[in-house]
Design a protein around this motif. Structure first.
Motif, PDB file in Angstrom:
ATOM      1  N   ARG A  14       4.171  -0.677  -9.124  1.00  6.74           N
ATOM      2  CA  ARG A  14       4.503  -1.514  -7.973  1.00  6.74           C
ATOM      3  C   ARG A  14       3.773  -0.945  -6.762  1.00  6.74           C
ATOM      4  O   ARG A  14       3.850   0.257  -6.482  1.00  6.74           O
ATOM      5  CB  ARG A  14       6.009  -1.534  -7.730  1.00  6.74           C
ATOM      6  CG  ARG A  14       6.458  -2.541  -6.661  1.00  6.74           C
ATOM      7  CD  ARG A  14       7.956  -2.432  -6.430  1.00  6.74           C
ATOM      8  NE  ARG A  14       8.713  -2.797  -7.614  1.00  6.74           N
ATOM      9  CZ  ARG A  14       9.081  -4.034  -7.914  1.00  6.74           C
ATOM     10  NH1 ARG A  14       8.753  -5.034  -7.108  1.00  6.74           N
ATOM     11  NH2 ARG A  14       9.787  -4.276  -9.006  1.00  6.74           N
ATOM     12  N   PHE A  15       3.065  -1.801  -6.019  1.00  7.24           N
ATOM     13  CA  PHE A  15       2.259  -1.296  -4.902  1.00  7.24           C
ATOM     14  C   PHE A  15       2.078  -2.391  -3.854  1.00  7.24           C
ATOM     15  O   PHE A  15       2.252  -3.582  -4.130  1.00  7.24           O
ATOM     16  CB  PHE A  15       0.890  -0.822  -5.405  1.00  7.24           C
ATOM     17  CG  PHE A  15       0.017  -1.939  -5.926  1.00  7.24           C
ATOM     18  CD1 PHE A  15      -1.001  -2.478  -5.145  1.00  7.24           C
ATOM     19  CD2 PHE A  15       0.210  -2.457  -7.202  1.00  7.24           C
ATOM     20  CE1 PHE A  15      -1.805  -3.510  -5.619  1.00  7.24           C
ATOM     21  CE2 PHE A  15      -0.591  -3.477  -7.693  1.00  7.24           C
ATOM     22  CZ  PHE A  15      -1.593  -4.014  -6.906  1.00  7.24           C
ATOM     23  N   ASP A  16       1.746  -1.973  -2.642  1.00  7.00           N
ATOM     24  CA  ASP A  16       1.390  -2.892  -1.561  1.00  7.00           C
ATOM     25  C   ASP A  16      -0.109  -2.832  -1.337  1.00  7.00           C
ATOM     26  O   ASP A  16      -0.736  -1.765  -1.466  1.00  7.00           O
ATOM     27  CB  ASP A  16       2.107  -2.514  -0.264  1.00  7.00           C
ATOM     28  CG  ASP A  16       3.614  -2.725  -0.368  1.00  7.00           C
ATOM     29  OD1 ASP A  16       4.009  -3.735  -0.961  1.00  7.00           O
ATOM     30  OD2 ASP A  16       4.363  -1.848   0.119  1.00  7.00           O
ATOM     31  N   ALA A  17      -0.689  -3.961  -0.970  1.00  8.21           N
ATOM     32  CA  ALA A  17      -2.138  -4.013  -0.742  1.00  8.21           C
ATOM     33  C   ALA A  17      -2.460  -5.151   0.209  1.00  8.21           C
ATOM     34  O   ALA A  17      -1.601  -5.983   0.537  1.00  8.21           O
ATOM     35  CB  ALA A  17      -2.879  -4.203  -2.063  1.00  8.21           C
ATOM     36  N   ARG A  18      -3.699  -5.181   0.638  1.00  7.92           N
ATOM     37  CA  ARG A  18      -4.181  -6.252   1.513  1.00  7.92           C
ATOM     38  C   ARG A  18      -5.283  -7.021   0.794  1.00  7.92           C
ATOM     39  O   ARG A  18      -6.172  -6.423   0.169  1.00  7.92           O
ATOM     40  CB  ARG A  18      -4.714  -5.665   2.823  1.00  7.92           C
ATOM     41  CG  ARG A  18      -5.243  -6.709   3.811  1.00  7.92           C
ATOM     42  CD  ARG A  18      -5.620  -6.048   5.130  1.00  7.92           C
ATOM     43  NE  ARG A  18      -6.626  -5.014   4.921  1.00  7.92           N
ATOM     44  CZ  ARG A  18      -7.955  -5.250   4.900  1.00  7.92           C
ATOM     45  NH1 ARG A  18      -8.408  -6.494   5.038  1.00  7.92           N
ATOM     46  NH2 ARG A  18      -8.790  -4.248   4.736  1.00  7.92           N
ATOM     47  N   LEU A  33      -8.682  -6.702  -3.574  1.00 11.46           N
ATOM     48  CA  LEU A  33      -7.723  -5.994  -2.735  1.00 11.46           C
ATOM     49  C   LEU A  33      -8.331  -4.708  -2.188  1.00 11.46           C
ATOM     50  O   LEU A  33      -9.322  -4.196  -2.728  1.00 11.46           O
ATOM     51  CB  LEU A  33      -6.470  -5.651  -3.547  1.00 11.46           C
ATOM     52  CG  LEU A  33      -5.818  -6.786  -4.339  1.00 11.46           C
ATOM     53  CD1 LEU A  33      -4.637  -6.261  -5.142  1.00 11.46           C
ATOM     54  CD2 LEU A  33      -5.390  -7.913  -3.408  1.00 11.46           C
ATOM     55  N   THR A  36      -5.506  -1.139  -5.579  1.00 10.19           N
ATOM     56  CA  THR A  36      -4.881  -1.833  -6.704  1.00 10.19           C
ATOM     57  C   THR A  36      -4.395  -0.859  -7.757  1.00 10.19           C
ATOM     58  O   THR A  36      -4.972   0.216  -7.950  1.00 10.19           O
ATOM     59  CB  THR A  36      -5.851  -2.835  -7.357  1.00 10.19           C
ATOM     60  OG1 THR A  36      -5.151  -3.562  -8.381  1.00 10.19           O
ATOM     61  CG2 THR A  36      -7.044  -2.140  -7.996  1.00 10.19           C
ATOM     62  N   LEU A  52       0.807 -10.878  -8.398  1.00 11.77           N
ATOM     63  CA  LEU A  52       0.279 -10.486  -7.093  1.00 11.77           C
ATOM     64  C   LEU A  52       0.845 -11.465  -6.071  1.00 11.77           C
ATOM     65  O   LEU A  52       0.502 -12.649  -6.078  1.00 11.77           O
ATOM     66  CB  LEU A  52      -1.254 -10.534  -7.108  1.00 11.77           C
ATOM     67  CG  LEU A  52      -1.980  -9.859  -5.942  1.00 11.77           C
ATOM     68  CD1 LEU A  52      -1.676  -8.369  -5.901  1.00 11.77           C
ATOM     69  CD2 LEU A  52      -3.485 -10.089  -6.053  1.00 11.77           C
ATOM     70  N   GLY A  53       1.762 -10.958  -5.231  1.00 10.40           N
ATOM     71  CA  GLY A  53       2.440 -11.853  -4.302  1.00 10.40           C
ATOM     72  C   GLY A  53       3.209 -12.934  -5.028  1.00 10.40           C
ATOM     73  O   GLY A  53       3.340 -14.060  -4.526  1.00 10.40           O
ATOM     74  N   ARG A  79      -1.056  -9.236   3.527  1.00 10.93           N
ATOM     75  CA  ARG A  79      -0.401  -8.158   2.782  1.00 10.93           C
ATOM     76  C   ARG A  79       0.383  -8.751   1.614  1.00 10.93           C
ATOM     77  O   ARG A  79       1.090  -9.750   1.772  1.00 10.93           O
ATOM     78  CB  ARG A  79       0.554  -7.379   3.680  1.00 10.93           C
ATOM     79  CG  ARG A  79      -0.064  -6.749   4.912  1.00 10.93           C
ATOM     80  CD  ARG A  79      -1.105  -5.710   4.589  1.00 10.93           C
ATOM     81  NE  ARG A  79      -0.572  -4.584   3.803  1.00 10.93           N
ATOM     82  CZ  ARG A  79      -1.296  -3.528   3.453  1.00 10.93           C
ATOM     83  NH1 ARG A  79      -2.588  -3.454   3.783  1.00 10.93           N
ATOM     84  NH2 ARG A  79      -0.751  -2.557   2.761  1.00 10.93           N
ATOM     85  N   VAL A  80       0.232  -8.142   0.458  1.00  8.26           N
ATOM     86  CA  VAL A  80       0.916  -8.638  -0.739  1.00  8.26           C
ATOM     87  C   VAL A  80       1.500  -7.472  -1.517  1.00  8.26           C
ATOM     88  O   VAL A  80       1.082  -6.313  -1.358  1.00  8.26           O
ATOM     89  CB  VAL A  80      -0.045  -9.430  -1.655  1.00  8.26           C
ATOM     90  CG1 VAL A  80      -0.526 -10.699  -0.981  1.00  8.26           C
ATOM     91  CG2 VAL A  80      -1.224  -8.561  -2.080  1.00  8.26           C
ATOM     92  N   GLU A  81       2.469  -7.796  -2.361  1.00  8.24           N
ATOM     93  CA  GLU A  81       3.005  -6.807  -3.285  1.00  8.24           C
ATOM     94  C   GLU A  81       2.466  -7.104  -4.683  1.00  8.24           C
ATOM     95  O   GLU A  81       2.517  -8.254  -5.135  1.00  8.24           O
ATOM     96  CB  GLU A  81       4.535  -6.827  -3.308  1.00  8.24           C
ATOM     97  CG  GLU A  81       5.122  -5.780  -4.264  1.00  8.24           C
ATOM     98  CD  GLU A  81       6.632  -5.828  -4.351  1.00  8.24           C
ATOM     99  OE1 GLU A  81       7.285  -4.849  -3.948  1.00  8.24           O
ATOM    100  OE2 GLU A  81       7.145  -6.856  -4.843  1.00  8.24           O
TER     101      GLU A  81
END
Length: 406
Positions: A14-18, A33, A36, A52-53, A79-81
């Motif tokens: 599980r991670f956050d990214a742009r 991204l 990732t 993704l999101g 920003r997405v998870e």
């Protein structure tokens, strides 16, 4: 290239990214991204899956140094998870690291080098540069045991980029094709030293310890080019295959009305009985064919050929041949046929000795109507697509075996 969490910590799913940019790939939207945890397809290991999101990730590929997340819906923005399918990821980690252990064992025991690896949906394979004749059942079992021993020892695994000095000191199983990332399995020894069990350049995901592979099962080997292909499975797949095998044994036991341990003897007995029945059926077919040939021969006087369409139980390629050969043994020429599905079968025969080449004659006759046929000078068989084609062949039969039209 953005940050590769999958290579730094394959347990972080599980991670956050742009979202850096969105492009098209094979008719779908694909997101790039800034970081990732999704692992792309490559090196024999399939790509991760996940979301993704909230949008399904249906494929992950690396192109031009970028990781493309191919999406099953509209691409998210900003920003997405990201969430990687952990069950699939861990299965791939088990299979991939199990392959490293198995390849190391084959090379150490019999100098059999791995030339390629494929991680399938059900089982995995490695291709070895040794002929199949060298991979006896005893050697396959020995390799399975040696790889499993490495699993049971629960040795530490490190997967990271190495310095030139570190690379020079490692007994690499193969040279690095790209990058300096090496997966090392080492056994800590007394006195603060360690023994490197395996060191292989790799860009895949691996567990922290060999014990997480769970189990290694070698399923078999076949000839593959000049070498051999070994099929195997690791971890949770071994349990699934064991359950499948148990179910198959139970079904076979029920069908043969015996205990699973009695299956080999029951199958051998069944095989022997089938051979005996087949021999008896062949004997009866020949006897029936000989009797029918006598009846057909009595209906016309030589040198006229015997022309007939056979019915069951002689309406088969085997039945046609048996009757035709029986007629030839009586000194008669036979032009026989029978219906077969939407088409028909034909067989012609004559006594041995000088005469027309029936194989060539039948080949030309069947080809003319889109069928196939051929054979020896005194016996030929074939098939035609329609019963009308069969009758044209049968009822244009020559007047006698000496007739050059035969």
């Amino acid at each position: 290239m953005g940050e590769r969490i999958d290579l730094e910590d394959p347990y972080q799913v599980r991670f956050d990214a742009r979202v850096v940019r969105v492009t098209d790939r094979d008719g779908r939207r694909a997101a790039v991204l800034d970081r990732t945890a999704f692992h792309p397809d490559g090196g024999g290991q399939p790509a991760d899956r996940g979301t993704l999101g909230g949008v399904p990730v249906v494929d992950v590929v690396e192109e031009g140094g970028e990781v493309l997340h191919v999406l099953g819906g509209p691409a998210p923005e900003g920003r997405v998870e990201g969430l990687v399918d952990w069950e699939r990821r861990f299965d791939h980690m088990q299979q991939h690291h199990g392959q490293h252990l198995l390849s190391a064992v084959f090379e150490r025991l019999w100098q059999a080098r791995t030339t390629s690896f494929h991680l399938g949906e059900r089982t995995c394979t490695i291709d070895l540069d040794r002929p199949i004749s060298e991979l006896t059942p005893d050697r396959l079992r020995a390799a399975e045991k040696a790889a499993s021993d490495l699993v049971f020892r629960d040795l530490p695994v490190t997967a990271r980029d190495r310095t030139p000095e570190e690379l020079a000191g490692l007994p690499l199983r193969r040279e690095a094709q790209r990058g300096t990332r090496v997966v090392v399995v080492a056994d800590d020894l007394p006195g603060g030293t360690s023994e490197v069990v395996d060191a292989s350049p790799c860009g895949g995901t691996h567990p922290r310890r060999t014990g997480e592979v769970g189990a290694v099962a070698v399923l078999g080997a076949v000839k593959w080019g000049n070498g051999a292909r070994v099929e195997f499975a690791c971890g949770g797949r071994v349990l699934r295959l064991l359950a499948e095998g148990r179910d198959l044994l139970a079904e076979a036991s029920r069908a043969l009305r015996c205990a699973p341990a009695e299956l080999p003897a029951a199958v051998e007995r069944l095989g022997s009985e089938a051979v005996a029945r087949r021999k008896e059926a062949d004997r009866l077919l020949l006897a029936l064919a000989a009797a029918h040939a006598e009846r057909l021969a009595a209906k016309s006087a030589p040198p006229a050929p015997v022309v007939a369409e056979l019915e069951a139980p002689l309406a088969s390629p085997e039945g046609l041949r048996a009757v035709a050969q029986s007629l030839a043994a009586l000194g008669r020429t036979a032009f026989l046929g029978c219906k077969a599905g939407s088409g028909a079968q034909v067989c012609i025969a004559r006594p041995r000795g000088p005469g027309p080449h029936l194989g060539e004659a039948l080949r030309q006759a069947t080809q003319a109507c889109g069928g196939k046929g051929g054979g020896a000078p005194d016996l030929a068989q074939g098939g035609v697509p329609d019963i009308a084609d069969l009758r044209r062949i049968l009822y244009s039969a020559p007047g006698s075996v000496e007739d050059p039209k035969a």
